[in-house]
Design an enzyme around this catalytic site. Sequence first.
Site, PDB file in Angstrom:
ATOM      1  N   GLU A   1       0.821  -1.066   0.013  1.00 21.40           N
ATOM      2  CA  GLU A   1       0.039   0.221   0.124  1.00 21.40           C
ATOM      3  C   GLU A   1       0.942   1.194  -0.114  1.00 21.40           C
ATOM      4  O   GLU A   1       1.730   1.467   0.953  1.00 21.40           O
ATOM      5  CB  GLU A   1      -0.900   0.152   1.106  1.00 21.40           C
ATOM      6  CG  GLU A   1      -2.334  -0.376   1.064  1.00 21.40           C
ATOM      7  CD  GLU A   1      -2.850  -0.111   2.394  1.00 21.40           C
ATOM      8  OE1 GLU A   1      -3.069   0.915   2.823  1.00 21.40           O
ATOM      9  OE2 GLU A   1      -3.615  -1.085   2.887  1.00 21.40           O
TER      10      GLU A   1
ATOM     11  N   ASP B   1      -6.105   8.742   9.953  1.00 17.65           N
ATOM     12  CA  ASP B   1      -4.877   8.270  10.529  1.00 17.65           C
ATOM     13  C   ASP B   1      -4.312   8.779  11.951  1.00 17.65           C
ATOM     14  O   ASP B   1      -4.575  10.043  12.117  1.00 17.65           O
ATOM     15  CB  ASP B   1      -3.407   8.769   9.447  1.00 17.65           C
ATOM     16  CG  ASP B   1      -3.419   7.933   8.339  1.00 17.65           C
ATOM     17  OD1 ASP B   1      -3.500   6.600   8.234  1.00 17.65           O
ATOM     18  OD2 ASP B   1      -3.599   8.271   7.239  1.00 17.65           O
TER      19      ASP B   1
ATOM     20  N   TYR C   1     -11.265  -4.354   3.077  1.00 17.74           N
ATOM     21  CA  TYR C   1     -10.211  -3.911   4.201  1.00 17.74           C
ATOM     22  C   TYR C   1     -11.060  -3.781   5.455  1.00 17.74           C
ATOM     23  O   TYR C   1     -11.872  -2.746   5.730  1.00 17.74           O
ATOM     24  CB  TYR C   1      -9.586  -2.417   3.783  1.00 17.74           C
ATOM     25  CG  TYR C   1      -8.432  -1.978   4.535  1.00 17.74           C
ATOM     26  CD1 TYR C   1      -8.475  -1.935   6.275  1.00 17.74           C
ATOM     27  CD2 TYR C   1      -7.406  -1.578   4.026  1.00 17.74           C
ATOM     28  CE1 TYR C   1      -7.470  -1.436   6.850  1.00 17.74           C
ATOM     29  CE2 TYR C   1      -6.417  -0.901   4.743  1.00 17.74           C
ATOM     30  CZ  TYR C   1      -6.344  -0.794   6.311  1.00 17.74           C
ATOM     31  OH  TYR C   1      -5.384  -0.472   6.877  1.00 17.74           O
TER      32      TYR C   1
END
Lengths: 265, 392
Positions: free
Chosen positions: A49, A60, A174
């Site tokens: 990735e 994040d 995911y």
Amino acid sequence: MNSIQQTFASNRPAGRGVLVVYVTAGDPSLEETVEIVTTVADSGADIIELGIPYSDPLADGPTIQGASQRALEAGATIQGVFDCAAQIRERTSIPLVIMTCYNPILQFGPETFVQEASKVGIDGILASDLPPSEAEQWCAVAAEYELSTVFLVAPTTPPQRVARAVECTTGFVYAVARPGVTGARDELPEDLKDSVARIRQVTDLPIAVGFGISTPQQVAAVCEIADGAIVGSAVVDIIAEASNHEARLQQVSRFVSALAAATRQ
Amino acid sequence: MTTETEQRSGRFGRYGGQYVPETLMGALDELVQAYEQAWADLEFHKELEYYWRYYAGRPTPLYLAERLSDLCGTQVYLKREDLNHTGAHKLNNTLGQVLLARRMGKPRLVAETGAGQHGVATATVGALFGMETVVYMGVEDIRRQRLNCFRMELLGARIEPVESGKGTLKDATNEAIRDWMANVENTHYLMGSVCGPHPYPTMVRDFQSIIGQEVREQCPEQVGRLPDKLVACVGGGSNSIGLFYPFLDDDVELIGVEGAGHGLHTGEHSAPLAAGSFGILHGSASQIMQDEDGQIINAHSVAAGLDYPGVGPEHAYLHESGRATYVSVTDEQALAAFDQLSKLEGIIPALEAAHALAWVIEQAGNFGEDEVIVINLSGRGDKDAAEVKSLL
């Protein structure tokens, strides 16, 4: 079958999990990213990735925020990351998935972005803040250029949204291991097995688990219940803390090898 | 409440939407549902009106500022949101959202704050209902809004300093959203402006629309007719949309004033409508300040509450459709207006509201004598006194 699904399919008969490793492009520099990614691939990762740094990455934690900040300060641009990906592609055939937020894609132009990605040999794209409900046009554009899509499914995602996410996905699903942002954690959440089973019920697509997966032990445990494990912040930390280029490659190689070995346990 | 501006849920033309990580989508769905149910429930409105009236002190006065009117050559009325409890319009929204959080059974509140007014208003309702309250605030804003930090602590809230970026509202918003993402089960994110993913722009607007609704009643009572112009400052845009919204279908001019900072030409401003472009920030599509790669550019304004590189999606829509007009004034002009209103009317305005005042003062002489202009005095300026003193 696309290259991403192919990777999962070829690991499956041997009972091996797929190791996905995240690297922020441009940290510490785009030149080094080429070598870091090559090293990660050579050390046994199955999919890369490649993060395009963004100024305000909501999903994040501090580790990847810091990497994004450093990459932007070092001059990383979208075009720069594409050039970097092209160089990586010359050295390895490992599937490359771009991970970024949607605004950079939007400003580059979704169609131009996908065209360029396809040209340099990118295999898939994940826009972490583009939920399936906003992604109709995006999926159409990605399909046109045969780029795989990756979407997140969270433990809090209700069933009808899981179904929608799976419909939009052409690469892998995911599975977000826990609520909250990316970043290394000590333990796996207790309900992870149920979360993965919930997705498995509605799809045959490969499922990889990420967010907080940072040790070989965790990778081994995740590979018991899902098709793959995604490790990001732990690698980004090593890249950030190494004292020089040689040490960086050596430490990354050692760590990724250990992670890769764990997928075969 | 829906309007012609909302073509589908959470969209204002091409603006709005829900661009957030999947981790938040469950919580947003829950919030949309809870909000729609509450808004359709008479009991909810009764409860909210009770607190607005007996706790916040609403309705706030519509005040004819005579000396300011003389200066501007027209009739200038001030909507006195500075007299709302805690000193700004922010409490209108935090009261609405805290009642909603209670309905959803969420005992913990997180919020972002720039000027600290929204942080204070959140800390206030957190105290009122005995809820744990965490306020994210950029380190630069903590420096320039010391008084409000002390107030929040006094009210029992915890302030989480945010170092990332330039240490202002954008960065505080990122951290508040991240906290929410990690704690969605027990936490309500009490967003203070008409930004963010759906339902925030709609919900915060609805809670702030009490401002415009009151003006709509007060103005005919006091003046005999509706106003000609409404003027309000625009950061994220909650006080301005609250004033504008009930007048969207009337023949009333709507003027939003952005912060031009050191001047639009310097790039150091907080005027995404004047000098931004289409993009996504904090979960919705709007006009934002960004570079060609879509990286967000830091805003600048002397007013911490305007120091934000985005604007609510409904403003972007009203701007594009031409229904509202957006202008901007510099830090310097706002500081001058801050001083002028203090001396002319005995009212110290918040630096944010001083932008709206500054535009009207700049336009002095261009108005008709009988024109009725309502300026939203969105907050009081005590919080800014120390910062202004250091700048003068």
